[in-house]
Design a protein around this motif. Sequence first.
Motif, PDB file in Angstrom:
ATOM      1  N   ILE A   1       0.390   7.158  -6.838  1.00  0.00           N
ATOM      2  CA  ILE A   1       0.641   7.391  -8.096  1.00  0.00           C
ATOM      3  C   ILE A   1      -0.707   7.426  -8.768  1.00  0.00           C
ATOM      4  O   ILE A   1       0.002   7.700  -9.877  1.00  0.00           O
ATOM      5  N   ILE A   2      -1.773   7.101  -8.377  1.00  0.00           N
ATOM      6  CA  ILE A   2      -3.735   8.199  -9.230  1.00  0.00           C
ATOM      7  C   ILE A   2      -2.534   9.400  -9.387  1.00  0.00           C
ATOM      8  O   ILE A   2      -2.746  10.039  -7.526  1.00  0.00           O
ATOM      9  N   PRO A   3      -2.952  10.779  -9.942  1.00  0.00           N
ATOM     10  CA  PRO A   3      -2.806  12.285  -9.439  1.00  0.00           C
ATOM     11  C   PRO A   3      -4.070  12.658  -8.806  1.00  0.00           C
ATOM     12  O   PRO A   3      -4.325  12.314  -8.819  1.00  0.00           O
ATOM     13  N   ASN A   4      -3.396  13.602  -8.149  1.00  0.00           N
ATOM     14  CA  ASN A   4      -4.760  13.813  -7.254  1.00  0.00           C
ATOM     15  C   ASN A   4      -6.157  14.724  -8.329  1.00  0.00           C
ATOM     16  O   ASN A   4      -6.961  15.066  -7.779  1.00  0.00           O
TER      17      ASN A   4
ATOM     18  N   VAL B   1       0.841  -1.790   0.110  1.00  0.00           N
ATOM     19  CA  VAL B   1      -0.259  -0.089  -0.138  1.00  0.00           C
ATOM     20  C   VAL B   1       0.874   1.245  -0.079  1.00  0.00           C
ATOM     21  O   VAL B   1       0.410   2.412  -0.844  1.00  0.00           O
ATOM     22  N   GLU B   2       1.262   0.909   0.684  1.00  0.00           N
ATOM     23  CA  GLU B   2       2.713   2.276   1.089  1.00  0.00           C
ATOM     24  C   GLU B   2       3.698   2.720  -0.535  1.00  0.00           C
ATOM     25  O   GLU B   2       3.368   3.933  -0.160  1.00  0.00           O
ATOM     26  N   SER B   3       4.095   1.159  -1.152  1.00  0.00           N
ATOM     27  CA  SER B   3       4.527   1.645  -2.880  1.00  0.00           C
ATOM     28  C   SER B   3       3.307   2.708  -3.595  1.00  0.00           C
ATOM     29  O   SER B   3       3.789   2.837  -4.528  1.00  0.00           O
ATOM     30  N   LEU B   4       1.818   2.074  -3.915  1.00  0.00           N
ATOM     31  CA  LEU B   4       1.768   2.801  -3.928  1.00  0.00           C
ATOM     32  C   LEU B   4       0.650   3.966  -4.208  1.00  0.00           C
ATOM     33  O   LEU B   4      -0.143   4.182  -4.832  1.00  0.00           O
TER      34      LEU B   4
END
Length: 79
Positions: free
Chosen positions: A59-62, A53-56
Motif C-alpha cells: 500500500i505504501i509506495p517504495n 497483513v497480506e492485504s496491506l
Amino acid sequence: MNTKLTLNIDTEVIYEAKTYAKTHKVSLSKLIENYLNSLTRESKTKSSVSPLVESLTGIIPNDFDERKEYRNYIDKKYS
C-alpha cells in the motif's frame, strides 16, 4: 546428511551457474541447496502471514519519504 541428486539442465544454464558460483566463491551444489532452501522456507513463512497483513502489503509506495512527510506535518501543526 547429504544425498546425491541427478538433474537435467540446459548446458548454457549450467555454464552460467558455474560462472556465478565461482565468482561468489561457492560450490554449485551449495548454490542450488541454498536456492532450494530459500524456496521452501519462503513457502513456510508465507503461510504464517495473516490475511490482513497480506492485504496491506504494497500500500505504501517504495519511494515514500516518511521523514519528509513527518516534517511537513510538524510544519503545518506549528505554523
